[in-house]
Write a protein that holds these residues in place. Structure first.
Motif, PDB file in Angstrom:
ATOM      1  N   ARG A 148       0.843  -1.200   0.000  1.00  0.00           N
ATOM      2  CA  ARG A 148       0.000   0.000   0.000  1.00  0.00           C
ATOM      3  C   ARG A 148       0.873   1.243   0.000  1.00  0.00           C
ATOM      4  N   ASP A 205       0.629   3.833  -2.084  1.00  0.00           N
ATOM      5  CA  ASP A 205       0.000   5.098  -2.454  1.00  0.00           C
ATOM      6  C   ASP A 205      -0.286   5.903  -1.183  1.00  0.00           C
ATOM      7  N   THR A 206      -0.536   7.165  -1.369  1.00  0.00           N
ATOM      8  CA  THR A 206      -0.841   7.991  -0.201  1.00  0.00           C
ATOM      9  C   THR A 206      -2.308   8.425  -0.228  1.00  0.00           C
ATOM     10  N   ALA A 207      -3.054   7.763  -1.099  1.00  0.00           N
ATOM     11  CA  ALA A 207      -4.449   8.174  -1.271  1.00  0.00           C
ATOM     12  C   ALA A 207      -5.233   7.943   0.023  1.00  0.00           C
ATOM     13  N   GLN A 208      -6.363   8.585   0.058  1.00  0.00           N
ATOM     14  CA  GLN A 208      -7.287   8.442   1.168  1.00  0.00           C
ATOM     15  C   GLN A 208      -7.818   7.005   1.196  1.00  0.00           C
ATOM     16  N   ARG A 209      -7.862   6.422   2.341  1.00  0.00           N
ATOM     17  CA  ARG A 209      -8.358   5.080   2.542  1.00  0.00           C
ATOM     18  C   ARG A 209      -9.576   5.214   3.442  1.00  0.00           C
ATOM     19  N   PHE A 234     -13.034   2.959   5.241  1.00  0.00           N
ATOM     20  CA  PHE A 234     -13.673   1.665   5.451  1.00  0.00           C
ATOM     21  C   PHE A 234     -15.119   1.873   5.892  1.00  0.00           C
ATOM     22  N   PRO A 235     -15.979   0.904   5.593  1.00  0.00           N
ATOM     23  CA  PRO A 235     -17.337   1.017   6.117  1.00  0.00           C
ATOM     24  C   PRO A 235     -17.280   1.190   7.635  1.00  0.00           C
ATOM     25  N   SER A 236     -18.257   1.914   8.165  1.00  0.00           N
ATOM     26  CA  SER A 236     -18.248   2.250   9.582  1.00  0.00           C
ATOM     27  C   SER A 236     -19.169   1.317  10.362  1.00  0.00           C
ATOM     28  N   GLN A 259     -26.580   2.883   1.568  1.00  0.00           N
ATOM     29  CA  GLN A 259     -26.038   3.216   0.252  1.00  0.00           C
ATOM     30  C   GLN A 259     -24.673   3.889   0.393  1.00  0.00           C
ATOM     31  N   TYR A 307     -13.516   0.747  -1.705  1.00  0.00           N
ATOM     32  CA  TYR A 307     -12.452   0.039  -1.002  1.00  0.00           C
ATOM     33  C   TYR A 307     -12.038  -1.216  -1.769  1.00  0.00           C
ATOM     34  N   GLN A 338      -8.536  -2.397  -3.539  1.00  0.00           N
ATOM     35  CA  GLN A 338      -7.913  -3.688  -3.227  1.00  0.00           C
ATOM     36  C   GLN A 338      -7.507  -4.395  -4.521  1.00  0.00           C
ATOM     37  N   ARG A 352     -18.080   7.620  -9.691  1.00  0.00           N
ATOM     38  CA  ARG A 352     -19.457   7.663 -10.184  1.00  0.00           C
ATOM     39  C   ARG A 352     -19.995   6.243 -10.369  1.00  0.00           C
ATOM     40  N   PRO A 398     -19.918  -8.121   0.313  1.00  0.00           N
ATOM     41  CA  PRO A 398     -19.573  -9.114   1.342  1.00  0.00           C
ATOM     42  C   PRO A 398     -19.084  -8.498   2.647  1.00  0.00           C
ATOM     43  N   LEU A 399     -18.459  -7.327   2.570  1.00  0.00           N
ATOM     44  CA  LEU A 399     -17.910  -6.745   3.796  1.00  0.00           C
ATOM     45  C   LEU A 399     -19.049  -6.226   4.684  1.00  0.00           C
TER      46      LEU A 399
END
Lengths: 310, 310, 310, 310, 310, 310
Positions: free
Chosen positions: F26, F28-32, F34-36, F82, F91, F95, F106, F175-176
């Motif tokens: 990982r 990259d420095t992009a924003q990561r 996760f579902p909360s 949603q 996410y 991956q 979009r 699935p997550l």
């Protein structure tokens, strides 16, 4: 227990809302969204902690880890503000008749991000300004026991923290957010400063309840203002269509070192000269020269004995 | 979404704070701690329930178990107050240049405990005083329908509950806590009573918004005060160094049975004699004899017809 | 840490409460219950969302499902209100000396249900009235940028939403709930409108802090009122027993299209004629003819230079 | 509604408590205080965010300002932990018959500070260990789709985060806090690991409900454990007084790379050799050599047709 | 973002609910109400504090004012419980086909009040019983360090507090409330004790996850039970209509001083004689004589070397 | 109190995180993001109220306004879902090595909207299925007193509500989120059902603690399952690289009308034939013919007297 006629009332309320929407020319069915009072409140509370971490931040905070608190809190507050800024920009664009599009949405996002960046960069300067206000309050009130008491409990300082934040938002063309920030202070302190007002360093508003400062008012440095002072407009000229003209300078200019005592009313685009003192309850609608004192004529009051039974 | 320049802003804010600390002579790195607004709020809300359990306590409370509620709530509130008192005492000792030590920390604890014990012992007396205030409001307002309505919803009563608590704290030399208690009422009611003011039983403040009562004001028994009344100072003399002189008597003495109508301004260490009536908007800077009525001279106002188009 | 003398204080507080109860003739041991400030607050917050769902409701609300939100929220708010109404009716019956019984309890329930049904049916009408108020504010304030800003942040609009709700409750003979609703707005805005006041459509209260409108005041359509205006009573006549006479008309009648500037005081059952303009700080105790302008005589103020050292 | 006999029940409950206190030899009247479940919960939730900021921290967190969040959260969590540690130490000292004194109070404070400092220094190592556990879970479960899913939702990982924290506290001689941390995970996951157990890196507990790992168990590296596995004690020898002997090694040693399938019960201070596989439901009370597979004998079960009506 | 087809889904859900109501014979349109999980949770949490004030009550509680806390908390909890009891009784009456009436509503109220009074009177006895359980846990677990640790963190004790409360409710014919209390413990500890089970003093459930104790089980004094033990029913006989027969004794009787190790399954109305020891994982469906030990036959397990590559 | 070495620990934690990110590729420095867990929890709690409004919705809900509650709650829950779905899709795309872009963002939005629409349309069907489950529980448990008790308090029903929701999300390729929904039930009930499992109508899981149902398990109609039952995999084959093979059918198929008693372990892709009964604690790894009963051979246990002193 019998039930309420909910469906009927819901239908009638809908009808009234539709009338309103038709009347206001809102015939589209698009999503409408407004900045959230809760979100703005949360952001402002965080920013107060960012500006005065030990005094207005969380009680468990320690000097040695202030910066962690500030960095984390600031980041969260700015994100919230940026969201709300985007909502205001989209809302205002719709007001102006723009249609939503991916393009415009992206534009709002960029503009919101830019505005909040600029806002963020001004925070250290705001703190500096506010420190001068705090000292002014401490030196201006014989009852003040410490600068910390002033930050912790003076409504005038609270109102100025809100105002200085609101004014930056106003300058960054986020007038709705600015107004919400100002009204949060108005509700809590009774001090109503329009975000457009320009206020110099070292301002001290004592007691404050009932103070009103208008949109185009200009206040210099080291000005002291007591409760129930109004810096208002004198006339509300209308244009050819009979609508109020908006935006022109209509409130007083108060120069440095002026003191305005409680209940004074100062109206119109007049100038209160440097170092002038405006007495309590005085009504001023014309320029006041520098270094002069305006007071009521010797108050002509009747004093007469009361009848015994009163 | 691009990131904010958090580290830079954090660094700049730190710099401003350091300037402030240097400027204020706070060069130590010791832990600094201030009384917590949240803790004080919680203690005061509890004390209101302790004083008026059925009316200002929790809704499910029943007369038969009032005492359990009162005992538990009181114990918790007093503990909180004692903690905050200790924090104020330590804070003030540092202000005065004391160094922290185990010895001084212990001294603050003992003094805080003593003060809060004394405070606690005064609560039954406070309730008695407040009951007289409640009756005064009920008898003084034609719109009042019951004594309970008065306790439940009159801002003047709320302000007096806070003031009477704050004044005890002030007398016990906890001026910062006292001020915080007073400001909580000011924020909610617009009534700004300095904790130092001495107010006799049976005080009724009607409507109240904009009322200001200064630190050294003295108010007798059965005094009625309407909105926007100021009991203020006339002058703010400075000492040789140009600093405001603090603590000397500079606000009015209002004797028993006086009525002060809305908007009246009474300034300076003057005496309003027993039973006097001060009319609305009147400006008073000299003693008023007992049993007299001060009113504006017949108001000289222009009444002229408006042009048709207005 | 030593313990507080809780049991002693609890006992003394009980003694004071018992004195009060004896003094107030409350010798029964029956359960006493008062409307809950928290419950009323919650109901009013919900009703604001019901009236202005997108602007004062939850932020995630969407136009397409407004009605679901409104129906659910309304049902919950009305249930709460009905509970509180029943509590007020029972409380008031006891005040009047009624004894509790299953029969009277049932009567209170039915009356509460009936009152809240009628209240509910008036909501669409209230929204319509309030829409006129909102437009009046938008057209009356040069600083207003949109009708939405007005709903989101103008304290005068907030005060009127509360007042219009409170007034319906007052008419339905729930004066205590009405008063609690009014005081919630007073606390937040500094605008103190008695629930009994009758206010026509299109009312705009600007800034608002310090405004007081009395119980029997009557305000026509399209009236504009600025901060610190009082519509008050002039005298408080007492009956043979020396008690204040309650309920008779004692506050001004303000006809349509009147403007009252900041700080004006209008006292007694006088009439301000249609279209009149009352200037700032003016003191009015007599009828004002329609289409006239009342202002202070040319303000006689002293302006003199300050000494150099001020 | 009639009232409950609260005073009587309160008195009886007091009597029972006094019996207990006498029976437990607690005849002093000193203040007694226990670590707070809420405080421990809050500290642990914060530490989870500190260890896995983006996955277990607040949702609005961004990678670019992680460190601010971590620093602030860590400081707060450690202060809370230190308070609780001091309370445990004081509590335990009293258990051991020590009398409270300023001296001992200071000693507890210093020891608590020291312990929590050491705890804090181990956090980076814990995170490293836990990363190995996460990988073990990802590689050991065919249903796992990503390492992030494992951190976000695997109860075995949650249990290990708690355990690794609890074990450090246990080693630092804060067994009560350690136990509370462990029970928080037990309640949520059904996995009951005593804080004293020593567990190597790369442990994967799948499903987990019903797993029990005893105080003196030792688990090597890369061990996989399924639901309802017990690593327990076989006997509970008593001393001469008939009291259980505490603290001696009585649970299994599980060497590296062992797999233990669901429901297996392993009892006593035996050794499961490196790389062994323990089959489901197997009952093991003797050493198992390395690289062997222990399984049930071919299960002898009756299969017979059911009567038609079942 | 497009909208969801909410109205359609709402309509379909309504249809499904109506099918259910028809199928269940619920054709009346009367108000239906169920006990509230939140209310029950709150009452139970309060009762835990009432039973163990210093250990399970609020952290700031002090021994000197325990009784105030207990009295107030108890009164509130009992009121809540009484409300919920009334709701259960009304619900159950409707289940049995009763029609609502003022008469029956009053009857439910009286019965609920009576039941909760009786419940309240048993609390001191419950505390006494639970103290014996706590001692049993302390003496039965070599890892236990103090009786306080046991109360603060042992899931078995938590489950027994809930059970002993639930069992009283069950005896007072409030089975639904009883079940809800039991399930709250089941959810938190994995220990599933039916409220009908009768359990003697000094019960210790260690680890506990997976323990199931059936409705008609009877457990004597000083019984120790480990995780995953089942005291279940063997058969579920049906009546002539094929419905399960409810209420007859179908679970084991466990006499005093029995120990049941982890995973043991004991089924049917059999008796485990006084002092017997049931080994781990054993399956018991017949009476066990007193003072005997039941264990698995020497476990026949295959141990074979694993292939090198495993 | 000395300060913690926060900056050092923050730096070390950062280092460990960076090691992890490098190790996981990982860079990259992009924003990561996760579902909360909080957001998912809130959505599921709302959906439970939508499915069973009177029993699992808010306590003040009334039958007459159910639909308003459902519509509003559903809309809010679906919006939340949603948002979380979009986060999962983004996410997962990352991956899989996708780069963020406006285009892909979009696409995630559209896909999330589509999935949640489909999910919403299945809700009425889910409620129907769940009603059959509820009836199965009521008819299958002699202790059940009403269908409402079952919905209000049976953990097996709670687990199935979660599972049926999770399974739809799993089928819609989220699935997550599905896993998070499942784990919420696992944590609360000890019942661990993988969202991939296919479960027919009328399923009853009694007691439930320790039940494990694997990803590819298939369960027919009217199946009854007791606590601690495992439907697991037998082998975990690895591919050429030594990685576990994911996704192939490896768990049992259980046909209609099967009963599986407590503690039974059923492993591998075998079939339990229609109407079969699997006895308690039985270990099954081969097909079981329809209408047969599998039980342990007569349990060979040693019963021997205990020595007197035990």
């Amino acid at each position: 227990m019998s039930d309420f006629p909910i469906p009927e009332i819901v239908a009638e309320l809908r009808q009234v809302r539709e009338q309103w929407r038709v009347q206001q020319g809102r015939t589209d069915t698009a999503q409408r969204e407004f900045p959230s009072r809760d979100a703005v409140t949360q952001a402002i509370e965080s920013l107060k902690g960012v500006l005065y971490p030990l005094r207005l931040g969380p009680t468990e905070l320690r000097q040695s880890s202030e910066d962690f608190y500030i960095g984390h809190t600031l980041d969260t507050a700015l994100q919230t503000l940026q969201d709300q800024a985007r909502i205001e920009l989209r809302y205002r664009a719709r007001q102006d008749g723009d249609r939503d599009s991916e393009h415009s949405e992206r534009a709002h996002e960029l503009r919101a991000a830019k505005a909040v960046h600029e806002f963020a960069r001004e925070l250290p300067g705001l703190r500096k300004l506010l420190d001068v206000d705090v000292l002014a309050a401490f030196h201006g009130d014989p009852a003040a026991q410490s600068v910390d008491e002033v930050v912790l409990s003076y409504p005038g300082v609270l109102a100025l923290i809100h105002h200085r934040i609101a004014h930056v938002l106003y300058r960054l063309e986020l007038p709705l957010l600015a107004r919400m920030v100002a009204e949060l202070a108005h509700g809590q302190t009774g001090i109503d400063i329009h975000p457009g007002a320009r206020i110099g360093a070292g301002c001290f508003i004592d007691h404050g309840t009932g103070v009103v400062v208008g949109e185009t008012a200009v206040i210099g440095r080291n000005v002291r203002i007591y409760q129930a002072v109004t810096l208002g407009a004198k006339r509300f000229p209308r244009d050819a269509q009979g609508h109020l003209q908006k935006g022109w300078p209509r409130h007083p200019v108060v120069q440095d070192d002026v003191v305005i005592y409680a209940g004074a009313t100062i109206l119109g685009r007049i100038t209160i000269g440097r170092g002038a003192v405006i007495g309590g309850n005085v009504w001023v609608t014309q320029d006041v020269p520098p270094q002069t004192h305006v007071s009521q004529t010797s108050p002509v009051e009747k004093v007469h004995p009361l009848p015994a039974a009163a």
